[in-house]
Design an enzyme around this catalytic site. Sequence first.
Site, PDB file in Angstrom:
ATOM      1  N   CYS A 206       0.826  -1.217   0.000  1.00 25.05           N
ATOM      2  CA  CYS A 206       0.000   0.000   0.000  1.00 25.05           C
ATOM      3  C   CYS A 206       0.861   1.269   0.000  1.00 25.05           C
ATOM      4  O   CYS A 206       1.599   1.513   0.954  1.00 25.05           O
ATOM      5  CB  CYS A 206      -0.903  -0.054   1.230  1.00 25.05           C
ATOM      6  SG  CYS A 206      -1.687   1.489   1.674  1.00 25.05           S
TER       7      CYS A 206
ATOM      8  N   CYS B 130       0.108   3.741   2.848  1.00 17.10           N
ATOM      9  CA  CYS B 130       0.611   3.183   4.114  1.00 17.10           C
ATOM     10  C   CYS B 130       2.085   3.551   4.290  1.00 17.10           C
ATOM     11  O   CYS B 130       2.523   3.886   5.391  1.00 17.10           O
ATOM     12  CB  CYS B 130       0.455   1.668   4.134  1.00 17.10           C
ATOM     13  SG  CYS B 130      -1.252   1.094   4.041  1.00 17.10           S
TER      14      CYS B 130
END
Length: 99
Positions: free
Chosen positions: A24, A27
């Site tokens: 991600c 993230c």
Amino acid sequence: MKGNFEKVIASETPVLVDFYADWCGPCKMLAPTLKQVKAELGDAVRIVKIDVDRNQPLAGKYQVRGVPTMILFKNGKLLWRKSGALPKHEIVDAINAAR
């Protein structure tokens, strides 16, 4: 982490749980921000990272539909929840409100 997780979030100290995934992009952008939050608040908060791919039952229990999702707990109660990479001040404000 399953049995341990309930004990961790039962703390009187606010616990910020970062549900993330290695693949991600947002993230990865959030990770340095969380380090800054920890540096600023020190022992006033505990930050726990949960990989949703390795902990699918836990992510499901808390209805994590997208990553990153941050959930703030204190004494086992969910106090705040946001998805996406947020600015540091927004995260710090949420934690300070919980103290």
